[in-house]
Scaffold this active site. Structure first.
Site, PDB file in Angstrom:
ATOM      1  CD  GLU A   1      -6.309   1.167  -2.607  1.00  0.00           C
ATOM      2  OE1 GLU A   1      -5.761   0.646  -3.475  1.00  0.00           O
ATOM      3  OE2 GLU A   1      -5.583   2.107  -1.860  1.00  0.00           O
TER       4      GLU A   1
ATOM      5  CB  SER B   1       0.415   6.132   6.293  1.00  0.00           C
ATOM      6  OG  SER B   1      -0.578   6.727   5.247  1.00  0.00           O
TER       7      SER B   1
HETATM    8  P1  PGA Z   1      -0.337   2.975   2.015  1.00  0.00           P
HETATM    9  O1  PGA Z   1      -1.201   1.868   1.663  1.00  0.00           O
HETATM   10  O2  PGA Z   1       0.946   2.502   2.736  1.00  0.00           O
HETATM   11  O3  PGA Z   1       0.032   3.788   0.754  1.00  0.00           O
HETATM   12  O4  PGA Z   1      -1.245   3.733   3.174  1.00  0.00           O
HETATM   13  C1  PGA Z   1      -1.555   0.501   2.295  1.00  0.00           C
HETATM   14  C2  PGA Z   1      -2.235  -0.466   1.554  1.00  0.00           C
HETATM   15  O5  PGA Z   1      -3.266   0.329   0.961  1.00  0.00           O
HETATM   16  O6  PGA Z   1      -2.323  -1.447   1.628  1.00  0.00           O
END
Ligand code: PGA
Length: 253
Positions: free
Chosen positions: A95, A211
């Site tokens: 991100e 996830s």
């Molecule tokens: P998520 O995020 O478990 O919600 O997929 C993982 C992360 O971005 O570290």
């Protein structure tokens, strides 16, 4: 033997009081588990959770500046993170790479600076859906891993954690299959072995992220290359994150 490490990345969620409540409850719930447990609350909650007398749960930050101090409005330096009590810091999350223009060079700078100040980096690498469909997964993670570790001394490598997070699996409910994740993580370890030798590569911990949930953690952790998980959404909830950390207690299906 590599000690498993499960880390929660809270992203931009939770107030100070919510963070304190979750940390206290989590610390009680996972105290007896032989796994390293880390949570990464937002910056605003770090000093409050650091003031708690936690016996088990360690604290990490979600990002760090490329500089130690100076005119960098809005940035947080590694010195400040150590000052509050952080022992870990997530570096190069997808991100940050996607939305904030973080480059491989910046990731590398942050890894150097974090280690210099005694912070353990959790370095994120991973391919996009387009890259996966184009068969570029291996090339992407190898090049991100090499770039992140450039110039890092061999003795510092075991202090680093790498998180393999396929971007298409983050927050989408889609997970890489345990076999797939194991294979890519094996490739990352091989890359590290080529640079630093087998012994060092055998000591660095590599997590899977994307996830991760109570119902897939057990299968992921059963893979020989996977040393832990970086958990986003499911780490925001006490029951769910506790079940992930205590995955070994799940009944075999
Ligand atoms: P998520 O995020 O478990 O919600 O997929 C993982 C992360 O971005 O570290």
């Amino acid at each position: 033997m590599r000690k498993p490490i499960i880390a929660g990345n809270w992203k931009m969620h939770k107030t100070v009081s919510e963070s304190v409540g979750l940390c206290e409850a989590l610390d009680r719930a996972v105290q007896d588990v032989d796994i390293e447990v880390v949570v990464c609350p937002p910056f605003t909650a770090l000093s409050a959770v650091c003031a708690l007398a936690m016996r088990k749960v360690k604290i990490g930050a979600q990002n760090v500046s490329i500089a130690e101090s100076g005119a960098f409005t809005g940035e947080i330096s590694p010195l400040m993170l150590v000052d509050v009590c952080c022992s870990y810091v997530i570096i190069g999350h997808s991100e940050r790479r996607q939305h904030f223009g973080e480059t491989d060079a910046m990731v590398n700078k942050k890894v150097h600076l974090a280690l210099q100040h005694g912070l353990r980096p959790i370095v994120c690498v991973g391919e996009s859906l387009m890259q996966r469909r184009a068969g570029e997964t291996e090339a992407v993670v190898v090049s991100q891993t090499k770039a992140a570790l450039a110039g890092i001394a061999q003795e510092q490598v075991p202090d680093i954690v790498i998180a393999y997070e396929p971007i298409w699996a983050i927050g989408t409910g889609e997970t890489a299959s345990a076999d797939d994740a194991n294979e890519v993580i094996g490739t990352i370890r091989k890359t590290i072995a080529e640079i630093y030798g087998q012994e060092t590569a055998g000591r660095i911990r590599i997590q899977y992220g994307g996830s991760v949930k109570p119902d897939n953690i057990r299968e992921l952790m059963a893979q020989p290359e996977i040393d832990g998980a970086l958990v986003g959404g499911a780490s925001l909830d006490l029951k769910g994150f506790t079940a992930i950390v205590r995955y070994h207690e799940q009944q075999q299906s």
